[in-house]
Scaffold this motif. Structure first.
Motif, PDB file in Angstrom:
ATOM      1  N   ALA A   1       1.855   0.377   9.698  1.00 42.66           N
ATOM      2  CA  ALA A   1       1.629  -1.049   9.920  1.00 42.66           C
ATOM      3  C   ALA A   1       2.880  -1.671  10.511  1.00 42.66           C
ATOM      4  CB  ALA A   1       1.262  -1.754   8.613  1.00 42.66           C
ATOM      5  N   GLY A   2       2.711  -2.544  11.484  1.00 47.44           N
ATOM      6  CA  GLY A   2       3.833  -3.311  11.999  1.00 47.44           C
ATOM      7  C   GLY A   2       4.131  -4.463  11.069  1.00 47.44           C
ATOM      8  N   TYR A   3       5.401  -4.784  10.919  1.00 44.47           N
ATOM      9  CA  TYR A   3       5.770  -5.929  10.090  1.00 44.47           C
ATOM     10  C   TYR A   3       5.995  -7.128  11.012  1.00 44.47           C
ATOM     11  CZ  TYR A   3       7.788  -8.849   6.492  1.00 44.47           C
ATOM     12  OH  TYR A   3       8.020  -9.885   5.613  1.00 44.47           O
ATOM     13  N   ARG A   4       5.072  -8.073  10.955  1.00 49.25           N
ATOM     14  CA  ARG A   4       5.096  -9.274  11.785  1.00 49.25           C
ATOM     15  C   ARG A   4       5.154  -8.926  13.278  1.00 49.25           C
ATOM     16  NH1 ARG A   4       9.188 -13.109   8.131  1.00 49.25           N
ATOM     17  NH2 ARG A   4       7.784 -13.260   6.335  1.00 49.25           N
TER      18      ARG A   4
ATOM     19  N   ALA B   1      -3.390  -0.970  -3.315  1.00 51.76           N
ATOM     20  CA  ALA B   1      -4.682  -0.455  -2.864  1.00 51.76           C
ATOM     21  C   ALA B   1      -4.639   1.059  -2.694  1.00 51.76           C
ATOM     22  CB  ALA B   1      -5.076  -1.126  -1.551  1.00 51.76           C
ATOM     23  N   GLN B   2      -3.515   1.587  -2.218  1.00 48.14           N
ATOM     24  CA  GLN B   2      -3.366   3.045  -2.131  1.00 48.14           C
ATOM     25  C   GLN B   2      -3.611   3.689  -3.495  1.00 48.14           C
ATOM     26  OE1 GLN B   2       0.692   3.322  -0.426  1.00 48.14           O
ATOM     27  NE2 GLN B   2      -0.198   4.616   1.169  1.00 48.14           N
ATOM     28  N   ASP B   3      -2.991   3.109  -4.525  1.00 57.31           N
ATOM     29  CA  ASP B   3      -3.132   3.669  -5.867  1.00 57.31           C
ATOM     30  C   ASP B   3      -4.544   3.491  -6.404  1.00 57.31           C
ATOM     31  OD1 ASP B   3      -0.468   4.301  -5.684  1.00 57.31           O
ATOM     32  OD2 ASP B   3       0.231   2.706  -7.012  1.00 57.31           O
ATOM     33  N   ALA B   4      -5.141   2.334  -6.136  1.00 55.18           N
ATOM     34  CA  ALA B   4      -6.486   2.071  -6.646  1.00 55.18           C
ATOM     35  C   ALA B   4      -7.510   3.021  -6.022  1.00 55.18           C
ATOM     36  CB  ALA B   4      -6.872   0.616  -6.369  1.00 55.18           C
ATOM     37  N   LEU B   5      -7.325   3.351  -4.753  1.00 55.75           N
ATOM     38  CA  LEU B   5      -8.248   4.254  -4.067  1.00 55.75           C
ATOM     39  C   LEU B   5      -8.073   5.701  -4.513  1.00 55.75           C
ATOM     40  CD1 LEU B   5      -7.991   2.731  -0.489  1.00 55.75           C
ATOM     41  CD2 LEU B   5     -10.076   2.858  -1.864  1.00 55.75           C
ATOM     42  N   ASP B   6      -6.856   6.021  -5.001  1.00 53.39           N
ATOM     43  CA  ASP B   6      -6.584   7.373  -5.509  1.00 53.39           C
ATOM     44  C   ASP B   6      -6.899   8.439  -4.453  1.00 53.39           C
ATOM     45  OD1 ASP B   6      -5.644   9.143  -7.414  1.00 53.39           O
ATOM     46  OD2 ASP B   6      -7.620   9.448  -8.321  1.00 53.39           O
ATOM     47  N   GLY B   7      -6.517   8.139  -3.217  1.00 53.32           N
ATOM     48  CA  GLY B   7      -6.743   9.079  -2.124  1.00 53.32           C
ATOM     49  C   GLY B   7      -5.586  10.051  -1.974  1.00 53.32           C
ATOM     50  N   PRO B   8      -5.443  10.659  -0.809  1.00 55.76           N
ATOM     51  CA  PRO B   8      -4.344  11.599  -0.569  1.00 55.76           C
ATOM     52  C   PRO B   8      -2.983  10.953  -0.807  1.00 55.76           C
ATOM     53  CG  PRO B   8      -5.963  11.724   1.195  1.00 55.76           C
ATOM     54  CD  PRO B   8      -6.337  10.546   0.354  1.00 55.76           C
ATOM     55  N   GLU B   9      -2.034  11.748  -1.277  1.00 56.33           N
ATOM     56  CA  GLU B   9      -0.706  11.231  -1.613  1.00 56.33           C
ATOM     57  C   GLU B   9       0.153  11.060  -0.367  1.00 56.33           C
ATOM     58  OE1 GLU B   9       0.728  10.423  -4.756  1.00 56.33           O
ATOM     59  OE2 GLU B   9      -1.382  10.361  -5.310  1.00 56.33           O
ATOM     60  N   SER B  10      -0.298  10.237   0.565  1.00 57.83           N
ATOM     61  CA  SER B  10       0.440  10.039   1.808  1.00 57.83           C
ATOM     62  C   SER B  10       1.242   8.744   1.765  1.00 57.83           C
ATOM     63  CB  SER B  10      -0.522  10.021   2.994  1.00 57.83           C
ATOM     64  OG  SER B  10      -1.515   9.039   2.814  1.00 57.83           O
ATOM     65  N   ALA B  11       2.188   8.637   2.708  1.00 53.37           N
ATOM     66  CA  ALA B  11       3.099   7.497   2.741  1.00 53.37           C
ATOM     67  C   ALA B  11       2.473   6.299   3.447  1.00 53.37           C
ATOM     68  CB  ALA B  11       4.389   7.900   3.447  1.00 53.37           C
ATOM     69  N   LEU B  12       3.137   5.171   3.288  1.00 51.90           N
ATOM     70  CA  LEU B  12       2.861   3.967   4.060  1.00 51.90           C
ATOM     71  C   LEU B  12       4.114   3.674   4.869  1.00 51.90           C
ATOM     72  CD1 LEU B  12       1.411   1.305   4.837  1.00 51.90           C
ATOM     73  CD2 LEU B  12       2.381   0.297   2.745  1.00 51.90           C
ATOM     74  N   ILE B  13       3.976   3.629   6.195  1.00 55.23           N
ATOM     75  CA  ILE B  13       5.114   3.317   7.057  1.00 55.23           C
ATOM     76  C   ILE B  13       5.035   1.853   7.461  1.00 55.23           C
ATOM     77  CG2 ILE B  13       6.192   3.757   9.302  1.00 55.23           C
ATOM     78  CD1 ILE B  13       5.272   6.659   9.029  1.00 55.23           C
ATOM     79  N   VAL B  14       6.084   1.112   7.140  1.00 55.37           N
ATOM     80  CA  VAL B  14       6.194  -0.289   7.527  1.00 55.37           C
ATOM     81  C   VAL B  14       7.199  -0.348   8.673  1.00 55.37           C
ATOM     82  CG1 VAL B  14       6.782  -2.619   6.780  1.00 55.37           C
ATOM     83  CG2 VAL B  14       5.668  -1.041   5.187  1.00 55.37           C
ATOM     84  N   ALA B  15       6.696  -0.598   9.880  1.00 50.96           N
ATOM     85  CA  ALA B  15       7.528  -0.568  11.085  1.00 50.96           C
ATOM     86  C   ALA B  15       8.078  -1.967  11.352  1.00 50.96           C
ATOM     87  CB  ALA B  15       6.697  -0.073  12.270  1.00 50.96           C
ATOM     88  N   ASN B  16       9.368  -2.111  11.112  1.00 51.00           N
ATOM     89  CA  ASN B  16      10.039  -3.412  11.152  1.00 51.00           C
ATOM     90  C   ASN B  16      10.972  -3.464  12.364  1.00 51.00           C
ATOM     91  OD1 ASN B  16      11.024  -5.950  10.197  1.00 51.00           O
ATOM     92  ND2 ASN B  16      12.784  -4.895   9.274  1.00 51.00           N
ATOM     93  N   PRO B  17      10.646  -4.221  13.391  1.00 52.95           N
ATOM     94  CA  PRO B  17      11.462  -4.185  14.606  1.00 52.95           C
ATOM     95  C   PRO B  17      12.832  -4.816  14.440  1.00 52.95           C
ATOM     96  CG  PRO B  17       9.737  -5.841  14.797  1.00 52.95           C
ATOM     97  CD  PRO B  17       9.474  -5.098  13.522  1.00 52.95           C
ATOM     98  N   VAL B  18      13.829  -4.232  15.118  1.00 58.82           N
ATOM     99  CA  VAL B  18      15.138  -4.869  15.195  1.00 58.82           C
ATOM    100  C   VAL B  18      14.962  -6.200  15.919  1.00 58.82           C
ATOM    101  CG1 VAL B  18      15.714  -3.697  17.371  1.00 58.82           C
ATOM    102  CG2 VAL B  18      17.543  -4.546  15.907  1.00 58.82           C
ATOM    103  N   PRO B  19      15.632  -7.271  15.495  1.00 61.78           N
ATOM    104  CA  PRO B  19      15.493  -8.556  16.198  1.00 61.78           C
ATOM    105  C   PRO B  19      15.847  -8.415  17.677  1.00 61.78           C
ATOM    106  CG  PRO B  19      16.642  -8.853  14.110  1.00 61.78           C
ATOM    107  CD  PRO B  19      16.513  -7.377  14.320  1.00 61.78           C
ATOM    108  N   GLU B  20      15.107  -9.103  18.544  1.00 65.31           N
ATOM    109  CA  GLU B  20      15.339  -8.995  19.986  1.00 65.31           C
ATOM    110  C   GLU B  20      16.779  -9.316  20.353  1.00 65.31           C
ATOM    111  OE1 GLU B  20      12.672 -10.841  22.695  1.00 65.31           O
ATOM    112  OE2 GLU B  20      10.872 -10.161  21.638  1.00 65.31           O
TER     113      GLU B  20
END
Length: 302
Positions: free
Chosen positions: A177-180, A212-231
């Protein structure tokens, strides 16, 4: 258990207080002395200012540590012979009593084993250019496909094959997911030129996805939060494109292959941008650490 969790980190985890994992490769291998120690202490301070506990991770004398004191940070920053350890190297380092700084994959694994859910880094590894010839891909991707941790990063290093990396993450089932932002950041650059499918607007929204990841109890995969360097703090895109093209040409001319490619390209960028790429790198890391502190606080319910 071989894992050593510092008293401060252990107490915070047990009390469900916010904790942020930090890698140590940037300290041992990413920056010159004495700036590396100064940055290590600064990043820990950034975490604390967001109300979280920093957990810098490294292996010392064969013992993986989650949370380092100042003396241990000084060892990682100043001691000669500190190895660079991915997750595959951990059993070898433990058995041989070696000391090493942890990469993204090793840091994520040890953090998850200790019960730390949020990890801040600069940029991920990914699929290397010329993959069809070299079959070279960072171990980060496979590890994140089977490790439940939230990684705040500035995308993947722009010297890599960004679209192939995004495709590989999709294949492995790793959420991005992109952050903002609606665009995947390019480490030194705010925008790699490639879109993301999901955008999150706040630390609280990130924490809700984690729940929600925990509630779904799906595969133990990561969540990547892509946070851009300020322009305002990114590397000039035209300079980046020109120097990277020169670096790739120099790499080919000198016959550099395999694991030597990434450090060669990164060093070339630092030297031929008069340090501007390093400044952009540090700006990205600071922003990621700050956001990770806020996510950890939201996750802990603070």
């Amino acid at each position: 258990m071989v894992l050593v969790v510092s008293e401060e980190v252990r107490e915070a985890i047990n009390a469900r207080q916010p904790v942020v994992a930090l890698e140590s490769t940037i300290i041992a291998h990413g920056l010159p002395r004495p700036r590396n120690l100064q940055v290590a202490l600064e990043l820990e301070d950034v975490v604390r200012r967001e109300g979280a506990v920093p957990a810098t991770i490294a292996v010392l004398d064969g013992r993986p540590h989650v949370g380092l004191d100042k003396e241990q940070l000084e060892r990682i920053a100043n001691e000669d012979g500190i190895r660079k350890l991915g997750h595959r190297d951990l059993p070898l380092a433990v058995a041989s009593g070696a000391s090493g700084a942890t990469t993204v994959s090793a840091t994520a694994l040890l953090a998850a084993l200790a019960g730390v859910r949020v990890f801040a880094t600069g940029g991920l590894g990914g699929v290397h250019r010329e993959w069809t010839v070299t079959q070279d891909e960072s171990a980060d991707l496979g590890l994140l496909a089977r490790t439940r941790i939230t990684v705040v990063c500035a995308g993947v290093k722009s010297i890599l094959d960004v679209p192939a990396t995004l495709q590989r993450l999709e294949t492995l089932g790793v959420a991005v997911a992109g952050y903002r932002t609606e665009h995947f950041p390019g480490f030194y650059l705010s925008d790699s030129g490639h879109p993301v499918d999901w955008t999150l607007q706040s630390a609280r929204e990130v924490a809700e996805v984690m729940r929600a990841q925990d509630a779904l109890d799906g595969p133990e995969s990561a969540l990547i939060v892509a946070n851009p360097v300020p322009e305002a703090e990114q590397l000039d895109p035209e300079l980046h494109a020109r120097v990277l093209a020169d670096a790739l040409h120099a790499c080919e001319e000198q016959g550099i292959t395999g694991q030597a490619v990434t450090p060669f390209l990164l060093d070339y960028l630092v030297r031929n941008t008069d340090g501007a790429s390093l400044s952009a790198n540090l700006a990205a890391v600071r922003g990621n650490v700050r956001l990770a502190g806020r996510i950890a606080a939201a996750w802990a319910g603070a």
